[in-house]
Design an enzyme around this catalytic site. Structure first.
Site, short mmCIF file in Angstrom:
data_model
loop_
_atom_site.label_atom_id
_atom_site.label_comp_id
_atom_site.label_asym_id
_atom_site.label_seq_id
_atom_site.Cartn_x
_atom_site.Cartn_y
_atom_site.Cartn_z
N GLU A 81 0.83 -1.21 0.00
CA GLU A 81 0.00 0.00 0.00
C GLU A 81 0.87 1.26 0.00
O GLU A 81 1.70 1.45 0.90
CB GLU A 81 -0.93 0.00 1.22
CG GLU A 81 -1.93 1.15 1.18
CD GLU A 81 -2.95 1.12 2.32
OE1 GLU A 81 -3.02 0.12 3.05
OE2 GLU A 81 -3.67 2.13 2.45
N ASP A 275 4.40 -13.74 11.94
CA ASP A 275 3.10 -14.24 11.49
C ASP A 275 2.06 -13.10 11.57
O ASP A 275 1.58 -12.78 12.65
CB ASP A 275 2.72 -15.43 12.38
CG ASP A 275 1.43 -16.12 11.97
OD1 ASP A 275 0.58 -15.47 11.34
OD2 ASP A 275 1.29 -17.31 12.29
N HIS A 374 -2.57 10.48 -0.39
CA HIS A 374 -2.81 9.11 -0.81
C HIS A 374 -2.83 9.00 -2.33
O HIS A 374 -2.20 8.17 -2.93
CB HIS A 374 -4.20 8.72 -0.30
CG HIS A 374 -4.19 7.50 0.54
ND1 HIS A 374 -5.18 6.59 0.50
CD2 HIS A 374 -3.32 7.04 1.45
CE1 HIS A 374 -4.93 5.62 1.34
NE2 HIS A 374 -3.80 5.87 1.93
P1 NAD Z 1 9.69 -22.85 16.54
O1 NAD Z 1 9.04 -24.04 17.16
O2 NAD Z 1 10.28 -22.99 15.21
O3 NAD Z 1 10.87 -22.33 17.51
C1 NAD Z 1 10.74 -22.13 18.88
C2 NAD Z 1 11.71 -23.04 19.60
O4 NAD Z 1 13.01 -22.48 19.54
C3 NAD Z 1 11.39 -23.16 21.07
O5 NAD Z 1 10.47 -24.17 21.26
C4 NAD Z 1 12.76 -23.44 21.68
O6 NAD Z 1 12.99 -24.82 21.79
C5 NAD Z 1 13.77 -22.90 20.66
N1 NAD Z 1 14.56 -21.72 21.14
C6 NAD Z 1 15.89 -21.56 21.02
N2 NAD Z 1 16.28 -20.39 21.54
C7 NAD Z 1 15.20 -19.77 22.02
C8 NAD Z 1 14.95 -18.53 22.66
N3 NAD Z 1 15.92 -17.65 22.94
N4 NAD Z 1 13.68 -18.24 22.97
C9 NAD Z 1 12.67 -19.09 22.70
N5 NAD Z 1 12.84 -20.28 22.10
C10 NAD Z 1 14.11 -20.64 21.76
O7 NAD Z 1 8.73 -21.62 16.52
P2 NAD Z 1 7.54 -21.08 17.42
O8 NAD Z 1 7.89 -19.68 17.76
O9 NAD Z 1 7.19 -22.01 18.53
O10 NAD Z 1 6.33 -21.08 16.36
C11 NAD Z 1 6.20 -20.06 15.41
C12 NAD Z 1 5.61 -20.61 14.13
O11 NAD Z 1 4.39 -21.27 14.38
C13 NAD Z 1 5.30 -19.50 13.15
O12 NAD Z 1 5.80 -19.88 11.89
C14 NAD Z 1 3.77 -19.47 13.13
O13 NAD Z 1 3.31 -18.99 11.89
C15 NAD Z 1 3.44 -20.91 13.35
N6 NAD Z 1 2.10 -21.30 13.83
C16 NAD Z 1 1.15 -20.41 14.23
C17 NAD Z 1 -0.08 -20.85 14.70
C18 NAD Z 1 -1.12 -19.83 15.15
O14 NAD Z 1 -0.79 -18.67 15.32
N7 NAD Z 1 -2.39 -20.23 15.40
C19 NAD Z 1 -0.35 -22.22 14.78
C20 NAD Z 1 0.65 -23.11 14.39
C21 NAD Z 1 1.88 -22.64 13.93
#
Ligand code: NAD
Length: 422
Positions: A81, A275, A374
């Site tokens: 946009e 996301d 705009h």
């Molecule tokens: P992920 O599982 O890829 O990574 C998170 C993992 O990273 C943690 O579980 C942990 O083990 C590790 N980690 C390492 N260093 C860390 C730190 N400093 N802090 C936190 N964790 C650390 O990702 P996620 O964040 O659990 O999930 C995000 C993804 O899930 C996005 O792609 C999203 O689009 C998707 N998703 C969203 C939904 C929804 O919003 N309803 C549903 C399902 C999936």
């Protein structure tokens, strides 16, 4: 970051702008190469999604002028946009005179729900599950040792009884500190792992086991004071407050008011590989007042000196690890540009951008209206759409703006005249 004020920024070429951004952000120009249209390969695309047939490009703009908690920040924004990036820079400039944006946030707490059906004694089941808190927390934590290692993990267990269409569901919430992750995968894994045990203790059957996007324990807040003179005087401030009050009272206005905030929010969420749907779902669920009415996410007031005081609070489930944030090189370059070090800092920055966007929109709406600025930008799109070449876009846009004619048919006529005159 030395300064987010780059005089003449918009008049530079793309290359010059990139140079200026790299300089201000303390990066090498090569660090921003991932933002090239070719910076995202088909192989990257194929691993990120399914049934991939290509990769889709959008502009990456940089909003200038933003100060957050005393720190200058250049903000990467991905949006289709026109005028979003300019408005964010404008709002940031309006807040800059009195120190920019102040922010705060809760801890990064996400929640996952486990739904139990067919429970005979839901009220007692709730307490039985709560009595098993330590066991369930340990079981959930065991799913993600890495998260626990970096200081995160389950912080609480909450159990609710939800009446729905003649049914009584027992719904257990795992409250999880996800540190620098968005956390969806992390908490979903935990919810699935504890579901059978929760069902056993509750005496029912587990159906849903997934996070809630109503991330109301993971809030980010931003506040700014805008100088009355910078805004154009007392009447402008009063009219901006009138504009806000209508949004607070009227869902028809609130939807557009909040969409304006999300213009800024979603653009940074996308640029940083986060996301957008999760953040949007969280924001709109947060826009429901305690009385159940959809309302404004932000507030506007006048302070004792007639300055405008604006605030914004919203759920901000964004991360720096996991998902596309880790795998998309462009997203990593965008995060590097901001200089943020934690998910909390990113969440607060995004909220400040949302508020800057909102301030700029209300300033324009309370003044000249959106169409002039705009449509000038939109005229560029029209010029390209009717086939104007690189040396024709400028003169064509100039004519369309002067005539206030932002229509394709008129653009075609003017383009033909320009070509005829050559
Ligand atoms: P992920 O599982 O890829 O990574 C998170 C993992 O990273 C943690 O579980 C942990 O083990 C590790 N980690 C390492 N260093 C860390 C730190 N400093 N802090 C936190 N964790 C650390 O990702 P996620 O964040 O659990 O999930 C995000 C993804 O899930 C996005 O792609 C999203 O689009 C998707 N998703 C969203 C939904 C929804 O919003 N309803 C549903 C399902 C999936």
């Amino acid at each position: 970051m030395t300064s987010s004020r780059i005089p003449g920024f918009r008049d530079l070429t793309v290359e010059q702008r990139r140079q200026a951004v790299a300089e201000q952000a303390g990066l090498a120009v090569a660090d921003l190469a991932a933002l090239d249209p070719g910076g995202f390969s088909l192989e990257d695309a194929a691993t990120m999604s399914e049934n991939v047939v290509g990769a889709f490009s959008l502009p990456v703009g940089v909003a200038a002028n933003l100060v957050v908690n005393g720190r200058d920040v250049l903000v990467p924004m991905v949006t289709e946009e026109a005028s979003v990036v300019a408005a964010a820079s404008n709002g940031a400039r309006m807040a800059r005179a009195l120190g920019g944006f102040r922010t705060s946030s809760t801890g990064p707490l996400m929640q996952a729900q486990v739904q139990l059906v067919d429970v005979v004694d839901p009220l007692a089941a709730r307490l039985r599950i709560l009595e098993a808190r330590d066991e369930l927390v340990a079981l959930a934590d065991a799913q993600d040792p890495r998260l626990v290692e970096v200081g995160g993990g389950v912080r609480d267990l909450v159990v609710r009884v939800v009446d729905a269409d003649g049914e009584r569901y027992v719904v257990a919430h795992l409250v999880v500190d996800v540190r620098d992750a968005m956390g969806a995968n992390a908490v979903n894994t935990m919810a699935e792992a504890v579901a059978d045990r929760v069902a056993e203790i509750g005496g029912g059957r587990a159906v849903l086991r997934i996070l809630t996007n109503k991330a109301d324990l993971r809030l980010a807040r931003a506040r700014a004071v805008c100088d009355v003179q910078t805004l154009g005087g007392r009447r402008v401030v009063e009219d901006m407050v009138h504009a806000y009050k209508l949004a607070a009272a009227d869902p028809y206005r609130a939807a557009t008011h909040n969409k304006g905030i999300m213009n800024g929010v979603s653009a940074v969420v996308l640029a940083t590989g986060n996301d957008t749907r999760a953040v949007e779902a969280g924001a709109h669920s947060h826009a429901i007042s305690p009385e159940g009415r959809y309302t404004s996410l932000s507030t506007f007031e006048k302070d004792a000196d007639d300055n405008l005081v604006a605030t914004l609070e919203l759920p901000m489930p964004v991360g720096l690890v996991g998902g596309a944030t880790a795998t998309h090189a462009g997203a990593r370059a965008a995060v590097a540009m901001t200089g943020v070090r934690s998910a909390a800092e990113l969440a607060e920055l995004i909220t400040a951008v949302g508020l800057a966007q909102n301030i700029a929109a209300l300033r324009v709406l309370a003044g000249e209206g959106v169409q002039r600025g705009h449509m000038s930008l939109h005229a560029k799109n029209i010029a390209v759409a009717v086939g104007a070449g690189p040396d024709e876009v400028g003169p064509l846009v100039e004519r369309l703006v002067a005539e206030k004619a932002f229509r394709h048919d008129r653009a075609e006529q003017v383009l033909a005249q320009i070509r005829g005159a050559r």
